[in-house]
Design a protein around this motif. Structure first.
Motif, PDB file in Angstrom:
ATOM      1  N   THR A   1       0.851  -1.186   0.000  1.00  0.00           N
ATOM      2  CA  THR A   1       0.000   0.000   0.000  1.00  0.00           C
ATOM      3  C   THR A   1       0.891   1.242   0.000  1.00  0.00           C
ATOM      4  O   THR A   1       1.725   1.406   0.888  1.00  0.00           O
TER       5      THR A   1
ATOM      6  N   VAL B   1      -1.561  -1.105  -3.985  1.00  0.00           N
ATOM      7  CA  VAL B   1      -2.720  -0.238  -3.737  1.00  0.00           C
ATOM      8  C   VAL B   1      -2.192   1.185  -3.622  1.00  0.00           C
ATOM      9  O   VAL B   1      -1.245   1.446  -2.884  1.00  0.00           O
TER      10      VAL B   1
ATOM     11  N   ALA C   1       0.660   5.323   0.000  1.00  0.00           N
ATOM     12  CA  ALA C   1      -0.310   6.399   0.235  1.00  0.00           C
ATOM     13  C   ALA C   1       0.351   7.755   0.056  1.00  0.00           C
ATOM     14  O   ALA C   1       1.412   8.021   0.628  1.00  0.00           O
TER      15      ALA C   1
ATOM     16  N   THR D   1      -3.296   4.990  -2.577  1.00  0.00           N
ATOM     17  CA  THR D   1      -4.348   5.711  -1.874  1.00  0.00           C
ATOM     18  C   THR D   1      -3.786   7.001  -1.290  1.00  0.00           C
ATOM     19  O   THR D   1      -2.653   7.384  -1.617  1.00  0.00           O
TER      20      THR D   1
ATOM     21  N   GLU E   1     -11.249   0.636   3.189  1.00  0.00           N
ATOM     22  CA  GLU E   1     -10.006  -0.077   3.496  1.00  0.00           C
ATOM     23  C   GLU E   1     -10.222  -1.594   3.456  1.00  0.00           C
ATOM     24  O   GLU E   1      -9.440  -2.335   2.842  1.00  0.00           O
TER      25      GLU E   1
ATOM     26  N   GLU F   1      -8.690  -4.127   0.785  1.00  0.00           N
ATOM     27  CA  GLU F   1      -7.774  -5.149   1.319  1.00  0.00           C
ATOM     28  C   GLU F   1      -8.202  -6.546   0.849  1.00  0.00           C
ATOM     29  O   GLU F   1      -7.369  -7.367   0.456  1.00  0.00           O
TER      30      GLU F   1
END
Ligand code: T3D
Length: 260
Positions: free
Chosen positions: A15, A52, A17, A54, A189, A193
């Motif tokens: 992830t 991911v 971000a 974000t 989330e 996930e």
């Protein structure tokens, strides 16, 4: 290690971000450098099987930090900035040999919206909104928006969004095919996930080729698409995961893909 992005690797899911929440994750030089480095690592690290993208706080990313542009006079040439700081990131997202999901947690504007468009899948919070803000400040769509948006929503709608800079809700974005799914903010989330973990357990090598195949197919003629499929099937057919997939099918068990 990074200051303007967060980097978390868990169960094959990386992830990343955008992390300048005080300025709605506006994109600056440092963020570009850090993101480029993180994406390069992700591509070559076998432990990363899905990415991911974000944002932290109430935004996904609002594009260029305009504070860094406030003192520029007329006559400024931004083409080098686009070529050097934005385009390589878009290419990196597209060429990544693993699925990339944009988890659009909040507002995505300008190049921030383009980053979401360059991902393979988009799951949006019901609090997300989108704007190709470029025309509002006298710029033109960049970071692949002119390429991805018409492919996702058609030329007419892409033109409208680009010319007006209109802000659209996550629900509108889903209705026009720009996002795959909209979920309640508090569920974003866990939904992402679940999807990311499922993809991370998949045949990563074949999924990487699948990505390439779909993008190639969207801009080629039938004969070229058929030939590319044959070439990629040749590669996928040699993978350990194909062997495992067939064994698991006949043993009536869940395959244990290793991504190669
Ligand atoms: O320059 C180059 O190298 C060329 C490449 C360009 C790529 C680009 O991305 S150009 C496009 C840049 N982005 C924008 O033009 C978006 C501008 N922002 C907005 O349109 C709106 O802020 C939003 C629609 C994104 C959000 O609206 P809203 O009402 O939710 O929030 P807000 O009140 O407008 O903004 C909150 C704060 O964030 C505000 O600061 P303040 O007043 O609280 O101190 C605002 O100035 C700041 N902010 C928003 N976007 C940016 C920004 N600060 C710096 N850069 C931004 N892009």
């Amino acid at each position: 290690m990074y200051e303007t992005i967060l980097y978390k690797l868990q169960d094959g899911v990386l992830t990343l971000a955008f992390h300048r929440p005080d300025v709605l994750n506006a994109y600056n030089q440092q963020m570009g450098d850090e993101l480029a480095d993180a994406l390069q690592r992700a591509d070559t690290d076998d432990a990363v099987r899905t990415v991911v993208l974000t944002g932290t706080g109430r935004a996904f990313c609002v594009g260029q930090d305009l504070a860094d542009r406030a003192d520029l006079g007329a006559g400024t040439d931004l083409s080098a900035s686009v070529r050097e700081r934005y385009n390589p990131l878009i290419v990196r997202l597209q060429m990544m040999r693993k699925p990339i999901i944009a988890a659009v947690n909040g507002v995505a504007a300008g190049a921030g919206m383009s980053f979401a468009l360059a991902c393979d899948l988009r799951i949006a919070s019901d609090r997300a909104k989108f704007t190709l803000a470029f025309s509002k400040i006298g710029l033109v769509p960049d970071s692949g928006a002119s390429y991805f948006l018409p492919r996702l929503v058609g030329t007419g709608k892409a033109m409208e969004l680009a010319l007006t800079g209109e802000v659209i809700s996550a629900q509108e974005a889903q209705a026009i095919g720009m996002v795959n799914r909209v979920v309640a903010a508090e569920e974003l989330e866990s939904v992402v996930e679940e999807l990311a973990t499922r993809l991370a357990k998949g045949p990563t090598f074949a999924l990487g080729l699948t990505k390439r195949s779909i993008y190639h197919g969207s801009e080629s003629d039938l004969f070229s698409a058929l030939e590319t499929e044959a070439k990629y099937q040749g590669l996928a057919g040699r993978s350990e995961d194909f062997h495992e997939g067939v064994q698991a099918f006949f043993a009536k068990r869940t395959p244990e893909f290793r991504g190669r």
